[in-house]
Design a protein around this motif. Structure first.
Motif, mmCIF file in Angstrom:
data_model
loop_
_atom_site.group_PDB
_atom_site.id
_atom_site.type_symbol
_atom_site.label_atom_id
_atom_site.label_comp_id
_atom_site.label_asym_id
_atom_site.label_seq_id
_atom_site.Cartn_x
_atom_site.Cartn_y
_atom_site.Cartn_z
ATOM 1 N N THR A 122 0.833 -1.199 0.000
ATOM 2 C CA THR A 122 0.000 0.000 0.000
ATOM 3 C C THR A 122 0.869 1.250 0.000
ATOM 4 O O THR A 122 1.988 1.242 0.513
ATOM 5 N N PHE A 123 0.322 2.299 -0.587
ATOM 6 C CA PHE A 123 1.028 3.571 -0.743
ATOM 7 C C PHE A 123 0.236 4.640 -0.003
ATOM 8 O O PHE A 123 -0.947 4.856 -0.285
ATOM 9 N N GLU A 124 0.881 5.313 0.940
ATOM 10 C CA GLU A 124 0.200 6.299 1.775
ATOM 11 C C GLU A 124 0.946 7.628 1.767
ATOM 12 O O GLU A 124 2.108 7.706 1.395
ATOM 13 N N GLY A 125 0.248 8.669 2.191
ATOM 14 C CA GLY A 125 0.846 9.995 2.259
ATOM 15 C C GLY A 125 -0.194 11.062 2.028
ATOM 16 O O GLY A 125 -1.363 10.764 1.750
ATOM 17 N N GLY A 126 0.210 12.307 2.156
ATOM 18 C CA GLY A 126 -0.707 13.425 1.997
ATOM 19 C C GLY A 126 -1.044 13.706 0.540
ATOM 20 O O GLY A 126 -0.594 13.008 -0.374
ATOM 21 N N GLU A 127 -1.828 14.755 0.344
ATOM 22 C CA GLU A 127 -2.211 15.150 -1.012
ATOM 23 C C GLU A 127 -0.971 15.574 -1.808
ATOM 24 O O GLU A 127 -0.089 16.250 -1.291
ATOM 25 N N ARG A 144 -3.611 4.148 -1.200
ATOM 26 C CA ARG A 144 -4.310 4.347 0.075
ATOM 27 C C ARG A 144 -4.987 3.056 0.540
ATOM 28 O O ARG A 144 -5.462 2.261 -0.246
ATOM 29 N N PHE A 145 -5.005 2.906 1.884
ATOM 30 C CA PHE A 145 -5.703 1.766 2.484
ATOM 31 C C PHE A 145 -6.030 2.153 3.928
ATOM 32 O O PHE A 145 -6.414 3.286 4.186
ATOM 33 N N MET A 146 -5.864 1.246 4.853
ATOM 34 C CA MET A 146 -6.365 1.451 6.212
ATOM 35 C C MET A 146 -5.704 2.625 6.941
ATOM 36 O O MET A 146 -6.338 3.278 7.771
ATOM 37 N N ASP A 147 -4.441 2.913 6.627
ATOM 38 C CA ASP A 147 -3.759 4.004 7.324
ATOM 39 C C ASP A 147 -4.375 5.367 7.007
ATOM 40 O O ASP A 147 -4.346 6.261 7.846
ATOM 41 N N SER A 148 -4.913 5.514 5.810
ATOM 42 C CA SER A 148 -5.569 6.777 5.477
ATOM 43 C C SER A 148 -6.793 7.010 6.356
ATOM 44 O O SER A 148 -7.062 8.142 6.769
ATOM 45 N N LEU A 204 6.132 14.377 2.566
ATOM 46 C CA LEU A 204 6.286 15.631 1.841
ATOM 47 C C LEU A 204 5.682 16.757 2.677
ATOM 48 O O LEU A 204 4.592 16.592 3.244
ATOM 49 N N PRO A 205 6.368 17.917 2.783
ATOM 50 C CA PRO A 205 5.747 19.046 3.475
ATOM 51 C C PRO A 205 4.383 19.351 2.866
ATOM 52 O O PRO A 205 4.218 19.340 1.644
ATOM 53 N N ALA A 206 3.410 19.607 3.722
ATOM 54 C CA ALA A 206 2.031 19.777 3.255
ATOM 55 C C ALA A 206 1.892 20.903 2.240
ATOM 56 O O ALA A 206 1.122 20.784 1.276
ATOM 57 N N ALA A 207 2.624 21.985 2.420
ATOM 58 C CA ALA A 207 2.507 23.126 1.499
ATOM 59 C C ALA A 207 2.920 22.731 0.087
ATOM 60 O O ALA A 207 2.283 23.122 -0.897
ATOM 61 N N ILE A 208 3.973 21.928 -0.036
ATOM 62 C CA ILE A 208 4.432 21.474 -1.351
ATOM 63 C C ILE A 208 3.403 20.522 -1.958
ATOM 64 O O ILE A 208 3.066 20.623 -3.144
ATOM 65 N N GLY A 209 2.890 19.614 -1.148
ATOM 66 C CA GLY A 209 1.918 18.664 -1.649
ATOM 67 C C GLY A 209 0.646 19.329 -2.140
ATOM 68 O O GLY A 209 0.103 18.976 -3.193
ATOM 69 N N LEU A 210 0.158 20.321 -1.399
ATOM 70 C CA LEU A 210 -1.067 21.013 -1.802
ATOM 71 C C LEU A 210 -0.857 21.800 -3.085
ATOM 72 O O LEU A 210 -1.745 21.869 -3.935
ATOM 73 N N GLU A 211 0.315 22.394 -3.239
ATOM 74 C CA GLU A 211 0.606 23.129 -4.464
ATOM 75 C C GLU A 211 0.623 22.180 -5.661
ATOM 76 O O GLU A 211 0.087 22.492 -6.731
ATOM 77 N N ARG A 212 1.219 21.012 -5.479
ATOM 78 C CA ARG A 212 1.220 20.003 -6.550
ATOM 79 C C ARG A 212 -0.207 19.577 -6.888
ATOM 80 O O ARG A 212 -0.569 19.436 -8.057
ATOM 81 N N ALA A 213 -1.015 19.351 -5.850
ATOM 82 C CA ALA A 213 -2.392 18.896 -6.067
ATOM 83 C C ALA A 213 -3.203 19.957 -6.804
ATOM 84 O O ALA A 213 -4.016 19.639 -7.679
ATOM 85 N N ARG A 214 -2.975 21.218 -6.465
ATOM 86 C CA ARG A 214 -3.712 22.299 -7.126
ATOM 87 C C ARG A 214 -3.308 22.404 -8.597
ATOM 88 O O ARG A 214 -4.146 22.616 -9.468
#
Length: 227
Positions: free
Chosen positions: A10-15, A99-103, A140-150
């Protein structure tokens, strides 16, 4: 763990952590070795779970509260496990799941403020003994991840989903929660620095999964369950 002939990763992490890209790259590497690989995702991955995915990510369930969302995630996961993941593992397939149970532990448990016994009870019912052999946490720092997602969302002409639109502080709290899980379960979880170049991350992911691969490679290649 999965206790089956196949392998469950499984692959986990923020946006915006790059999970989808890394799943595709790993799948390509494993298929090149003759292994049968199934790529799937949560919420979703089975017909019933995909129907629930739309309800969850569109925000349609949000007015009913975080407890209802947690139950819906668990229902989707149960269908996914029984209809797709368990049969694939029994057939000797390498299952790669976004994503799986950890999310659920993080999104509904930690930042949803649901009590731990409730989350644990939902998890037991939903996974029904199917635990990942390996969980890779992309940090990944959340700010970087959110910018990528946007940026990704802009390219797809799609509005942020139910979770992408939340506050930066909430996303950073989730990052810490994923790291806490990895620290508590070091035999199952591995943390990868997601600020690296995709090629470097892919090499690290392959190195983590390689020792766990089934001894016998399967020549038949099944189609991806979810693109």
């Amino acid at each position: 763990m999965s206790a089956a002939p196949g392998l469950f990763v499984t692959f986990e992490g923020g946006e915006g952590a790059g999970k989808s890209t890394q799943i595709r790259l790993l799948a390509d590497s494993l298929r090149a070795r003759g292994l049968t690989v199934l790529m799937t995702r949560e919420p979703g991955g089975s017909r019933g779970a995909e129907a629930v995915r739309h309800v969850l990510l569109s925000g349609a369930a949000e007015p009913y509260g975080i407890r209802m969302e947690a139950v819906l995630f668990a229902a989707a996961r149960s269908d996914h496990v029984e209809e797709v993941i368990r049969p694939a593992l029994a057939a000797g397939t390498v299952v790669l799941c976004d994503r799986f149970m950890d999310s659920s532990r993080v999104y509904q448990g930690i930042t949803g403020n649901l009590e731990q016994p409730f989350i644990e009870a939902l998890e037991r019912v939903a996974i029904n003994g199917v635990v990942p052999d390996c969980t890779i946490v992309f940090d990944l720092p959340a700010a970087i991840g959110l910018e990528r997602a946007r940026k990704r969302g802009a390219g797809e002409s799609a509005a942020p989903d139910r979770f992408e639109k939340e506050e930066l502080e909430t996303h950073e709290k989730r990052r810490e929660a994923f790291l806490d899980i990895a620290e508590r379960e070091p035999l199952r979880c591995r943390v990868v620095d997601a600020t690296q170049a995709p090629e470097a991350i892919a090499a690290q992911v392959l190195a983590l999964v390689e020792p766990l691969l089934p001894i016998t490679a399967h020549g038949r290649q099944d189609p991806e369950h979810v693109s």
